[in-house]
Write an enzyme that holds these catalytic residues in place. Structure first.
Site, PDB file in Angstrom:
ATOM      1  N   CYS A  65       0.837  -1.199   0.000  1.00 19.43           N
ATOM      2  CA  CYS A  65       0.000   0.000   0.000  1.00 19.43           C
ATOM      3  C   CYS A  65       0.870   1.246   0.000  1.00 19.43           C
ATOM      4  O   CYS A  65       1.785   1.367   0.813  1.00 19.43           O
ATOM      5  CB  CYS A  65      -0.893  -0.028   1.241  1.00 19.43           C
ATOM      6  SG  CYS A  65      -1.891   1.473   1.426  1.00 19.43           S
ATOM      7  N   CYS A 114      -7.512  -0.686   0.986  1.00 19.15           N
ATOM      8  CA  CYS A 114      -6.571  -1.270   1.944  1.00 19.15           C
ATOM      9  C   CYS A 114      -7.304  -1.451   3.263  1.00 19.15           C
ATOM     10  O   CYS A 114      -7.884  -0.500   3.788  1.00 19.15           O
ATOM     11  CB  CYS A 114      -5.370  -0.348   2.110  1.00 19.15           C
ATOM     12  SG  CYS A 114      -4.274  -0.839   3.453  1.00 19.15           S
ATOM     13  N   CYS A 137      -8.723  -4.764 -10.200  1.00 18.58           N
ATOM     14  CA  CYS A 137      -8.287  -3.706 -11.117  1.00 18.58           C
ATOM     15  C   CYS A 137      -7.815  -2.533 -10.259  1.00 18.58           C
ATOM     16  O   CYS A 137      -8.625  -1.857  -9.629  1.00 18.58           O
ATOM     17  CB  CYS A 137      -9.472  -3.325 -11.998  1.00 18.58           C
ATOM     18  SG  CYS A 137      -9.094  -2.102 -13.239  1.00 18.58           S
TER      19      CYS A 137
HETATM   20 ZN   LIG Z   1      -2.912   1.047   3.444  1.00 16.46          ZN
END
Ligand SMILES: [Zn+2]
Length: 148
Positions: A65, A114, A137
């Site tokens: 992330c 996330c 995606c």
């Molecule tokens: Zn994150």
């Protein structure tokens, strides 16, 4: 392995518990992200398709992330979807990603974020390759690639 039925269940009945949570104020996010990264990850923007060299990068590695460095995807689950966005068929861990119904633009889609910091990643669709049949995606700016 996560399949479409699991995605629907997470979306409708609640997401898996993440290993940890990262929470920051909007000002704190702005200080660590570029304007484009902030627009996509915190304001749910979409980068232009084919805007990143990440799309056609298939070397081994792990994608984390951009906002909180949680490990999200393994390059071995990446595939060429032809959409112009990096596409994966499975997350690294079941609880790395959270799923939310997205009814914007007159469609019902499943947004993926996330699960640690709620960063907008992209959407997941049930038209990916077997065995999972999933296509995550993902906006390239939402990810950082790290070596294994
Ligand atoms: Zn994150």
């Amino acid at each position: 392995m996560i399949k479409w039925a699991d995605v629907i269940q997470f979306t409708n009945q609640g997401n898996p518990i993440p290993d940890k949570r990262v929470e920051k104020t909007e000002e704190e996010w702005k200080q660590i992200l570029t304007p484009e990264e902030y627009q996509v990850t915190r304001l749910k923007g979409t980068e232009r398709s084919f805007s990143s060299e990440l799309c056609s990068l298939f070397e081994p590695g792990i994608y984390e992330c951009k906002c909180c460095s949680t490990l999200l995807f393994d390059a071995s689950e990446k595939f060429e979807s032809g959409t112009g966005w990096p596409s994966f068929t499975q997350p690294l861990k079941e609880n790395a990603i959270a799923y939310h119904a997205d009814k914007t633009f007159g469609m019902v889609r499943v947004e993926v974020v996330c699960n640690t910091c709620d960063s907008h990643l992209g959407h997941v669709f049930p038209d990916g390759p077997e065995p999972s049949g999933l296509r995550y995606c993902i906006n390239a700016v939402s990810l950082s690639k790290i070596k294994e």
